[in-house]
Design a protein around this motif. Structure first.
Motif, short mmCIF file in Angstrom:
data_model
loop_
_atom_site.label_atom_id
_atom_site.label_comp_id
_atom_site.label_asym_id
_atom_site.label_seq_id
_atom_site.Cartn_x
_atom_site.Cartn_y
_atom_site.Cartn_z
N ASN A 41 -9.32 0.66 2.45
CA ASN A 41 -9.40 0.63 0.99
C ASN A 41 -9.67 -0.79 0.51
O ASN A 41 -9.83 -1.71 1.31
CB ASN A 41 -8.10 1.18 0.40
CG ASN A 41 -6.89 0.38 0.85
OD1 ASN A 41 -6.69 -0.76 0.43
ND2 ASN A 41 -6.08 0.95 1.76
N TYR A 58 -2.80 7.60 -6.38
CA TYR A 58 -2.86 6.40 -7.21
C TYR A 58 -4.14 5.60 -6.99
O TYR A 58 -4.39 4.61 -7.67
CB TYR A 58 -1.60 5.54 -7.08
CG TYR A 58 -1.38 4.79 -5.78
CD1 TYR A 58 -1.91 3.52 -5.59
CD2 TYR A 58 -0.60 5.34 -4.77
CE1 TYR A 58 -1.68 2.82 -4.42
CE2 TYR A 58 -0.36 4.64 -3.60
CZ TYR A 58 -0.91 3.38 -3.43
OH TYR A 58 -0.68 2.70 -2.27
N ALA A 59 -5.00 6.07 -6.05
CA ALA A 59 -6.32 5.44 -5.89
C ALA A 59 -7.35 6.02 -6.86
O ALA A 59 -8.42 5.44 -7.06
CB ALA A 59 -6.81 5.60 -4.46
N GLU A 60 -7.01 7.16 -7.46
CA GLU A 60 -7.98 7.81 -8.35
C GLU A 60 -8.30 6.92 -9.55
O GLU A 60 -7.42 6.45 -10.25
CB GLU A 60 -7.41 9.15 -8.84
CG GLU A 60 -8.40 9.95 -9.67
CD GLU A 60 -7.88 11.33 -10.04
OE1 GLU A 60 -8.61 12.07 -10.70
OE2 GLU A 60 -6.74 11.66 -9.66
N LEU A 65 -8.89 -0.23 -5.54
CA LEU A 65 -8.55 0.44 -4.29
C LEU A 65 -9.73 1.16 -3.64
O LEU A 65 -9.69 1.47 -2.46
CB LEU A 65 -7.42 1.45 -4.52
CG LEU A 65 -6.00 0.89 -4.44
CD1 LEU A 65 -4.99 1.93 -4.89
CD2 LEU A 65 -5.68 0.42 -3.03
N THR A 66 -10.76 1.45 -4.43
CA THR A 66 -11.92 2.18 -3.90
C THR A 66 -13.15 1.27 -3.93
O THR A 66 -13.90 1.24 -4.92
CB THR A 66 -12.18 3.46 -4.75
OG1 THR A 66 -10.94 4.17 -4.89
CG2 THR A 66 -13.19 4.35 -4.06
N PRO A 84 -10.69 8.79 -3.38
CA PRO A 84 -10.18 8.41 -4.70
C PRO A 84 -9.26 9.47 -5.30
O PRO A 84 -9.60 10.19 -6.23
CB PRO A 84 -11.47 8.23 -5.52
CG PRO A 84 -12.45 9.13 -4.85
CD PRO A 84 -12.10 9.14 -3.40
N VAL A 101 -11.03 5.42 2.13
CA VAL A 101 -10.12 5.95 1.12
C VAL A 101 -10.80 7.04 0.28
O VAL A 101 -11.98 6.94 -0.07
CB VAL A 101 -9.59 4.82 0.22
CG1 VAL A 101 -10.72 4.16 -0.58
CG2 VAL A 101 -8.48 5.31 -0.69
N SER A 159 -9.35 3.97 -9.49
CA SER A 159 -9.08 2.56 -9.25
C SER A 159 -10.23 1.90 -8.49
O SER A 159 -10.42 2.16 -7.30
CB SER A 159 -7.78 2.40 -8.45
OG SER A 159 -7.61 1.07 -8.04
N LEU A 205 0.81 -1.22 0.00
CA LEU A 205 0.00 0.00 0.00
C LEU A 205 0.85 1.26 0.00
O LEU A 205 0.50 2.25 -0.65
CB LEU A 205 -0.95 0.00 1.19
CG LEU A 205 -2.19 -0.87 1.02
CD1 LEU A 205 -2.86 -1.15 2.36
CD2 LEU A 205 -3.18 -0.18 0.08
#
Length: 199
Positions: A127, A160-162, A167-168, A157, A155, A164, A90
């Protein structure tokens, strides 16, 4: 931020009646004058002086001691996994898990000596990669690491979670796990457990 500007900000907020101050980031331990800033806050009369950190620098006992001796009263550590595999994945930093565990162990030791009167806590960003492990994470932090305070935040977004989906996760998947953790804490651990960003 130049140290004169930091002192000016701390003085202004104190004069306006504030007695609690938090040093946040980015990563506040990378600020060259962080120890001086904590000491100045104590000199002014702040009674609660907190830092939110990734804690990797706090594994260095001499640095942690300088902050504690300067007047730090609370530490919140960003940590998102109960295993090296999960935490390092992570944070994208190999070895991060062990560094953070080393810092927590030392800070727990210092807490038991009377330092950190306002607490030592972990803040988990919940996440798609870690939410299923939340009950195991509570067990790790409360029992293995001897913490009394865990917070989770859903989380956002971004970074790097945007964009995704991995991850979300969806609230409908996460909320049952959070409720299981709430019940587990109420019945078994009985520690401080708070959360944000979850309806």
């Amino acid at each position: 931020m130049p140290f004169d500007q930091m002192k000016s900000e701390l003085s202004r907020w104190y004069e306006e009646g504030h007695r609690s101050v938090g040093f946040l980031g980015g990563e506040p331990t990378t600020y060259p004058k962080i120890v001086h800033s904590v000491a100045y806050a104590r000199e002014l009369g702040y009674t609660r002086i907190a830092i939110a950190t990734n804690a990797t620098k706090l594994r260095l006992k001499h640095f942690a001691d300088r902050l504690l001796d300067a007047g730090l009263t609370r530490v919140t550590i960003s940590m998102h996994g109960h295993t090296a595999e999960l935490e390092d994945k992570l944070t994208r930093v190999p070895g991060n898990f062990e560094k953070k565990c080393t810092a927590i162990r030392y800070l727990v030791e210092k807490r038991e000596q009377g330092f950190l009167p306002d607490g030592l806590s972990v803040n988990i960003v919940l996440n798609g990669w870690n939410y299923r492990y939340l009950p195991k994470m509570l067990k790790f932090f409360y029992q293995t690491m001897k913490l009394n305070d865990v917070r989770i935040n859903f989380v956002r977004p971004e970074g790097y979670a945007e964009g995704s989906r991995d991850l979300t996760p969806r609230f409908r998947d996460v909320v049952p796990v959070v409720m299981k953790a709430v019940i587990l804490n109420e019945v078994h651990f009985q520690r401080t457990f708070t959360f944000g960003g979850i309806p």
